[in-house]
Design a protein around this motif. Structure first.
Motif, PDB file in Angstrom:
ATOM      1  N   GLN B 275      36.000 -26.006  -5.395  1.00  0.00           N
ATOM      2  CA  GLN B 275      36.596 -25.837  -6.737  1.00  0.00           C
ATOM      3  C   GLN B 275      37.083 -24.403  -6.955  1.00  0.00           C
ATOM      4  O   GLN B 275      38.099 -24.176  -7.611  1.00  0.00           O
ATOM      5  CB  GLN B 275      35.562 -26.207  -7.811  1.00  0.00           C
ATOM      6  CG  GLN B 275      35.279 -27.709  -7.856  1.00  0.00           C
ATOM      7  CD  GLN B 275      34.107 -28.057  -8.767  1.00  0.00           C
ATOM      8  OE1 GLN B 275      33.323 -27.196  -9.155  1.00  0.00           O
ATOM      9  NE2 GLN B 275      33.974 -29.342  -9.093  1.00  0.00           N
ATOM     10  N   ALA B 279      40.737 -23.569  -8.126  1.00  0.00           N
ATOM     11  CA  ALA B 279      40.930 -22.830  -9.389  1.00  0.00           C
ATOM     12  C   ALA B 279      41.765 -21.568  -9.158  1.00  0.00           C
ATOM     13  O   ALA B 279      42.685 -21.261  -9.934  1.00  0.00           O
ATOM     14  CB  ALA B 279      39.570 -22.456  -9.985  1.00  0.00           C
ATOM     15  N   THR B 283      45.568 -20.899 -10.714  1.00  0.00           N
ATOM     16  CA  THR B 283      45.820 -19.689 -11.512  1.00  0.00           C
ATOM     17  C   THR B 283      46.911 -18.831 -10.882  1.00  0.00           C
ATOM     18  O   THR B 283      47.834 -18.359 -11.563  1.00  0.00           O
ATOM     19  CB  THR B 283      44.511 -18.871 -11.625  1.00  0.00           C
ATOM     20  OG1 THR B 283      43.492 -19.729 -12.124  1.00  0.00           O
ATOM     21  CG2 THR B 283      44.678 -17.683 -12.556  1.00  0.00           C
TER      22      THR B 283
END
Lengths: 98, 379
Positions: B275, B279, B283
């Motif tokens: 994750q 993530a 971003t």
């Protein structure tokens, strides 16, 4: 008499252009360049700017003085000092009848 | 073209990329060859003239729209995107900005329609990052210039009809448009590259090539300060979007895989360390895309800061593309290291972006210089 007035106006315009260009160059000199910028200084040979800045200068003079720099004027020499830049601006303004 | 017409172009580019390019990108990479039918279809769709004004036969997309088109093509196939970078961004973009009306009239419409393919002949064996040190020479001869020298690693030189060439006369750099058909022009294909494998990379030799004086771009001596910098500005903008494209493709690969692949009895996407990679990529892609959009808006306004914004976008986007594609390989594990999945190709392609059109290290020097100018308190 009229020619004299026109010549004086042209001188004032070139001097005004030189002042603006000088200010712009000073703004864009790095923190390491604590030097007096003379109007005759070759800004590239003295290492104040790299040639990358030439394009920025081209955009600056075209947008600030509302001129289009013809392709045969686009050589580094014409952008190498305050004096040369101001003279070029004056010449292009004059040829545009301003 | 209307707003609807322009958004149709981008929708068409996405469809073309998904149906025509993505399924064949691995084949182009493996064969080190971009087939002519792809180039022909890119031209027929108008994509090769995407950023060229309609007055010259192009689609007239603004920089932001052109960036979105670049992302769409680049997400599917880096080599096809490289054609946009070289032909449309660099060659056509430079001619638009700096060439005489006569020279524009001579070549721009043919470039816009893709009837002639252009490439940028700058690099040499001894002139990479130090592009100003080119050894290819020119001398004036009456109403023409005579060029001699050898260029290396020139993308699309193998199929190009037109070469934008930087040469020097005793330290005075000038740029010329050279036609393949001019006597003395020879190309030799190169192979074995990490990425951009299908871009017809070649060496180009100029042996007493006589080029008409009207093919000089801008003035004598404008070669580096103006022509190369303009070409690299356009090239860097394209590469910035290419980074977004590869990072987005990597993101989709890692998310798709992580939501399906099971290990230890659970989907690997439920693992927190996976994750984290997802993530960070989400971003970074969002941030890179916004930097590219900001640069695009500056270019459209012809802001004095446009070059700086473009350099920042290129640096960040190519950096996060390398990170994202590396993480995609990591998430896919063994499959990420195998050509049966796109991740390993994306990884190789991303590395190229940190080198091409100015290495990340050169961008860092330029960005640091901007930092000192803008943020050092005046004494």
């Amino acid at each position: 008499m009229r020619d004299e007035v026109v010549a004086n106006m042209a001188d004032v315009m070139v001097a005004d252009a030189a002042a603006k260009i000088r200010g712009y160059l000073r703004e864009n000199m790095t923190a390491f360049q604590d030097v007096e910028l003379d109007d005759e200084d070759n800004i590239f040979e003295r290492g104040y700017f790299t040639s990358l800045f030439a394009m920025q200068l081209l955009h600056y003079v075209e947008s600030t003085f509302d001129i289009e720099v013809p392709d045969d004027y686009i050589i580094l020499q014409n952008f190498s000092s305050v004096r040369r830049l101001a003279d070029m601006v004056g010449e292009l303004k004059a040829s545009a009848g301003e | 073209m209307s707003d609807t017409g322009r958004s149709d172009v981008i929708a068409r580019a996405r469809l073309f990329a998904e149906t025509e390019l993505a399924p064949r990108a691995a084949e182009f990479d493996r064969d080190e060859f971009l087939p002519q039918d792809v180039i022909t279809k890119m031209a027929a769709n108008g994509f090769l003239g995407a950023s060229i004004p309609t007055a010259w036969g192009g689609l007239g997309l603004d920089p932001l729209e052109y960036g979105e088109l670049t992302e769409a093509i680049g997400k599917a196939c880096a080599s096809t995107r490289a054609l946009l970078t070289v032909h449309t961004s660099i060659v056509a973009g430079t001619l638009l900005d700096l060439a005489s009306k006569r020279l524009k009239g001579k070549y721009l419409a043919a470039l816009a329609r893709g009837e002639k393919i252009g490439c940028f002949a700058l690099s040499e064996e001894g002139a990479g990052s130090d592009a100003a040190s080119v050894a290819t020479s020119y001398i004036r001869k009456g109403d023409s210039f005579v060029l001699n020298g050898r260029k290396k690693w020139i993308s699309f030189a193998g199929v190009a009809d037109l070469f934008l060439v930087l040469a020097s006369d005793n330290g005075v750099p000038s740029a010329f448009m050279v036609e393949r058909d001019m006597p003395g022009v020879r190309t030799r294909p190169m192979s074995g590259f990490l990425g951009n494998r299908a871009t017809h990379i070649a060496e180009v030799e100029f042996d007493d090539v006589e080029v008409p004086a009207e093919n000089l771009i801008a003035g004598v001596g404008a070669g580096f300060g103006f022509v190369v910098n303009t070409a690299l500005l356009h090239g860097r903008y394209s590469i910035a979007w290419a980074g977004v494209a590869l990072a987005q493709a990597a993101l989709e690969e890692m998310c798709s895989y992580a939501t399906r692949r099971e290990q230890f009895g659970v989907k690997i996407g439920t693992q927190q360390l996976v994750q984290k990679m997802v993530a960070d990529t989400v971003t970074n892609v969002a941030a890179a895309r916004e930097l590219c959009r900001s640069a695009g808006r500056s270019l459209a306004r012809r802001d004095a800061d446009a070059a700086t914004e473009t350099i920042i976008a290129k640096y960040f986007s190519s950096t996060i593309a390398q990170r994202a594609t590396s993480d995609a390989v990591q998430v896919l594990g063994g499959n990420g290291c195998w050509s049966g999945y796109p991740a390993e190709r994306l990884f190789r392609e991303a590395k190229i972006l940190e080198i091409i059109e100015g290495t990340s290290q050169l961008q860092q020097i330029l960005i640091a210089d901007v930092g000192y100018k803008k943020f050092a308190r005046k004494a």
